[in-house]
Motif scaffolding. Structure first.
Motif, PDB file in Angstrom:
ATOM      1  N   UNK A  93       0.803  -1.232   0.000  1.00  0.00           N
ATOM      2  CA  UNK A  93       0.000   0.000   0.000  1.00  0.00           C
ATOM      3  C   UNK A  93       0.830   1.274   0.000  1.00  0.00           C
ATOM      4  N   UNK A  94       2.004   1.286   0.614  1.00  0.00           N
ATOM      5  CA  UNK A  94       2.812   2.512   0.642  1.00  0.00           C
ATOM      6  C   UNK A  94       3.522   2.790  -0.677  1.00  0.00           C
ATOM      7  N   UNK A 196      12.192  -1.635   8.701  1.00  0.00           N
ATOM      8  CA  UNK A 196      12.464  -1.043  10.007  1.00  0.00           C
ATOM      9  C   UNK A 196      11.320  -0.077  10.343  1.00  0.00           C
ATOM     10  N   UNK A 197      10.939  -0.050  11.605  1.00  0.00           N
ATOM     11  CA  UNK A 197       9.843   0.816  12.008  1.00  0.00           C
ATOM     12  C   UNK A 197       8.651   0.017  12.466  1.00  0.00           C
ATOM     13  N   UNK A 198       7.475   0.562  12.253  1.00  0.00           N
ATOM     14  CA  UNK A 198       6.228  -0.081  12.674  1.00  0.00           C
ATOM     15  C   UNK A 198       5.505  -0.626  11.451  1.00  0.00           C
ATOM     16  N   UNK A 199       5.528  -1.947  11.318  1.00  0.00           N
ATOM     17  CA  UNK A 199       4.871  -2.555  10.159  1.00  0.00           C
ATOM     18  C   UNK A 199       3.367  -2.618  10.400  1.00  0.00           C
ATOM     19  N   UNK A 200       2.553  -2.308   9.380  1.00  0.00           N
ATOM     20  CA  UNK A 200       2.895  -1.928   8.002  1.00  0.00           C
ATOM     21  C   UNK A 200       2.728  -0.434   7.715  1.00  0.00           C
ATOM     22  N   UNK A 201       2.706   0.383   8.769  1.00  0.00           N
ATOM     23  CA  UNK A 201       2.344   1.793   8.576  1.00  0.00           C
ATOM     24  C   UNK A 201       3.534   2.717   8.343  1.00  0.00           C
ATOM     25  N   UNK A 202       4.630   2.459   9.052  1.00  0.00           N
ATOM     26  CA  UNK A 202       5.748   3.411   9.008  1.00  0.00           C
ATOM     27  C   UNK A 202       7.056   2.666   8.837  1.00  0.00           C
ATOM     28  N   UNK A 203       7.770   3.006   7.777  1.00  0.00           N
ATOM     29  CA  UNK A 203       9.097   2.441   7.547  1.00  0.00           C
ATOM     30  C   UNK A 203      10.111   3.557   7.760  1.00  0.00           C
ATOM     31  N   UNK A 204      10.966   3.394   8.757  1.00  0.00           N
ATOM     32  CA  UNK A 204      11.946   4.434   9.068  1.00  0.00           C
ATOM     33  C   UNK A 204      13.061   4.519   8.037  1.00  0.00           C
ATOM     34  N   UNK A 210      12.465   1.875   1.119  1.00  0.00           N
ATOM     35  CA  UNK A 210      11.099   1.485   1.459  1.00  0.00           C
ATOM     36  C   UNK A 210      10.712   0.259   0.640  1.00  0.00           C
ATOM     37  N   UNK A 211      10.965   0.324  -0.661  1.00  0.00           N
ATOM     38  CA  UNK A 211      10.685  -0.799  -1.556  1.00  0.00           C
ATOM     39  C   UNK A 211      11.965  -1.520  -1.927  1.00  0.00           C
ATOM     40  N   UNK A 212      12.048  -1.965  -3.175  1.00  0.00           N
ATOM     41  CA  UNK A 212      13.228  -2.702  -3.608  1.00  0.00           C
ATOM     42  C   UNK A 212      14.460  -1.806  -3.642  1.00  0.00           C
ATOM     43  N   UNK A 213      15.596  -2.425  -3.481  1.00  0.00           N
ATOM     44  CA  UNK A 213      16.887  -1.758  -3.615  1.00  0.00           C
ATOM     45  C   UNK A 213      17.560  -2.232  -4.902  1.00  0.00           C
ATOM     46  N   UNK A 214      18.423  -1.432  -5.512  1.00  0.00           N
ATOM     47  CA  UNK A 214      19.187  -1.931  -6.655  1.00  0.00           C
ATOM     48  C   UNK A 214      20.004  -3.154  -6.259  1.00  0.00           C
ATOM     49  N   UNK A 215      20.191  -4.074  -7.181  1.00  0.00           N
ATOM     50  CA  UNK A 215      21.038  -5.221  -6.879  1.00  0.00           C
ATOM     51  C   UNK A 215      22.447  -4.720  -6.554  1.00  0.00           C
ATOM     52  N   UNK A 216      23.145  -5.465  -5.707  1.00  0.00           N
ATOM     53  CA  UNK A 216      24.474  -5.112  -5.212  1.00  0.00           C
ATOM     54  C   UNK A 216      24.466  -3.907  -4.276  1.00  0.00           C
ATOM     55  N   UNK A 270       9.668  -6.322   2.955  1.00  0.00           N
ATOM     56  CA  UNK A 270       8.544  -6.229   3.886  1.00  0.00           C
ATOM     57  C   UNK A 270       8.719  -7.090   5.126  1.00  0.00           C
ATOM     58  N   UNK A 271       9.762  -7.889   5.195  1.00  0.00           N
ATOM     59  CA  UNK A 271       9.938  -8.764   6.352  1.00  0.00           C
ATOM     60  C   UNK A 271      10.287  -7.962   7.595  1.00  0.00           C
ATOM     61  N   UNK A 272       9.652  -8.326   8.709  1.00  0.00           N
ATOM     62  CA  UNK A 272       9.846  -7.658   9.989  1.00  0.00           C
ATOM     63  C   UNK A 272       9.565  -8.667  11.083  1.00  0.00           C
ATOM     64  N   UNK A 273      10.349  -8.631  12.146  1.00  0.00           N
ATOM     65  CA  UNK A 273      10.213  -9.635  13.198  1.00  0.00           C
ATOM     66  C   UNK A 273       8.837  -9.649  13.840  1.00  0.00           C
ATOM     67  N   UNK A 274       8.090  -8.573  13.734  1.00  0.00           N
ATOM     68  CA  UNK A 274       6.777  -8.533  14.361  1.00  0.00           C
ATOM     69  C   UNK A 274       5.792  -9.508  13.713  1.00  0.00           C
ATOM     70  N   UNK A 275       6.075  -9.936  12.486  1.00  0.00           N
ATOM     71  CA  UNK A 275       5.168 -10.898  11.861  1.00  0.00           C
ATOM     72  C   UNK A 275       5.865 -11.884  10.919  1.00  0.00           C
ATOM     73  N   UNK A 276       7.102 -11.615  10.507  1.00  0.00           N
ATOM     74  CA  UNK A 276       7.746 -12.484   9.525  1.00  0.00           C
ATOM     75  C   UNK A 276       9.256 -12.343   9.626  1.00  0.00           C
ATOM     76  N   UNK A 277       9.915 -13.384  10.129  1.00  0.00           N
ATOM     77  CA  UNK A 277      11.383 -13.339  10.195  1.00  0.00           C
ATOM     78  C   UNK A 277      11.987 -14.290   9.166  1.00  0.00           C
ATOM     79  N   UNK A 278      11.388 -14.324   7.994  1.00  0.00           N
ATOM     80  CA  UNK A 278      11.806 -15.288   6.981  1.00  0.00           C
ATOM     81  C   UNK A 278      12.939 -14.780   6.090  1.00  0.00           C
ATOM     82  N   UNK A 279      13.697 -13.828   6.556  1.00  0.00           N
ATOM     83  CA  UNK A 279      14.910 -13.429   5.852  1.00  0.00           C
ATOM     84  C   UNK A 279      16.108 -14.226   6.349  1.00  0.00           C
ATOM     85  N   UNK A 280      15.902 -15.215   7.205  1.00  0.00           N
ATOM     86  CA  UNK A 280      16.938 -16.165   7.602  1.00  0.00           C
ATOM     87  C   UNK A 280      17.186 -17.143   6.443  1.00  0.00           C
TER      88      UNK A 280
END
Length: 307
Positions: A93-94, A196-204, A210-216, A270-280
């Motif tokens: 949504x953001x 980082x921040x408060x998912x899903x309303x505020x990304x610090x 906020x979204x994708x980053x360039x590769x590398x 979008x991964x954040x420990x408050x609901x999804x720590x699947x970046x392991x």
């Protein structure tokens, strides 16, 4: 055993019948322990038991497939992705870039997703966005079926789940992330693109995005692979079946013959420990093979020819 330095050096690959150029990393045959050594994943995902897996030598892209590479595929083949055929796709949504009449609804149970008319790989956040503004970002809004079509054109395959995890670990045995066990670097620096921040309303935006980053954008792992954690989910070839690890083959497991979706690995921005720590590196997830979203892409692989 981890690949030697000479075998994991980057190389240039030209795909058959195309002018696509990609960096790939060649990994020697070896063994590793696959699965969650910390028992901290969602038990319903089937990240355990930890088990030893042996793989043949293979190559894998150093980065996720970029918008530029996917655009070349589309230009040469005229391929239309499933999002283009359906006419809509899911956008966080953001990030929506669309007129109000093109935002068709909210996803049930996950209100941070919007169904946006005109969202597709070339317009990743809606019809008012363009891939040309972010050519070096991972392509998104591609389904598993779309990724397979790209692979056929490129003379490649999607990595198996075992290949993906072996590559993501970068030679580290039993660690949580591609770089070690701590999320942040020694000086507090961010090593992947997650929320980082408060998912899903505020990304610090502490990591810069906020979204994708360039590769590398972040340091590579020990094998020279970039963004194996965070940024975008990556499709793997396998069907997803949570109980598969209980009896998967010890050598070159290709995944189950049935499942409730296709495997996705690596987590996303979008991964954040408050609901999804699947970046392991051990974390698993799945989606239906015709699904696409603004946080899922892929990279390609190829088993080395027998000598």
């Amino acid at each position: 055993m981890p690949a030697s330095a000479s075998e994991r050096s980057a190389a240039v690959f030209s795909s058959p019948g195309s002018t696509a150029i990609r960096d790939q990393v060649h990994l020697a045959a070896g063994s590793f322990h696959m699965g969650d050594s910390f028992d901290e994943g969602n038990h319903g995902d089937g990240e355990t038991p930890v088990h030893q897996v042996t793989l043949r030598a293979f190559s894998i892209d150093a980065t996720a497939v970029t918008n530029t590479s996917f655009a070349r595929f589309v230009e040469e083949t005229g391929y239309r992705t499933e999002s283009e055929v359906y006419g809509t796709s899911a956008v966080f949504h953001l990030l929506v870039q669309a007129d109000p009449e093109d935002v068709l609804g909210v996803a049930a149970g996950t209100p941070w997703w919007r169904n946006v008319r005109g969202a597709d790989w070339a317009h990743p956040y809606g019809p008012n966005s363009s891939w040309k503004d972010i050519p070096d970002h991972p392509v998104v809004q591609v389904s598993w079926n779309d990724a397979q079509a790209y692979c056929r054109w490129a003379g490649r395959q999607l990595p198996t789940e075992a290949q993906w995890e072996y590559a993501a670990r970068g030679g580290l045995e039993g660690h949580r992330y591609p770089w070690g066990n701590e999320l942040l670097g020694a000086h507090g620096e961010h090593l992947c693109n997650i929320w980082q921040g408060e998912f899903p309303r505020r990304n610090s935006q502490d990591d810069g995005f906020v979204g994708t980053a360039p590769v590398r954008s972040f340091p590579p792992n020990g094998y020279g692979l970039y963004e194996m954690s965070g940024n975008v989910w990556e499709w793997c070839n396998d069907w997803f079946l949570p109980k598969y690890y209980r009896n998967s083959p010890p050598s070159d497991p290709a995944g189950p013959t049935i499942g409730k979706g296709r495997v996705m690995r690596g987590g996303s921005y979008l991964c954040h420990d408050s609901y999804c720590n699947r970046y392991r590196v051990a974390a698993r997830s799945s989606n239906s093979p015709d699904s696409a979203s603004s946080n899922c892409g892929f990279r390609t692989a190829q088993v080395a020819p027998a000598r």
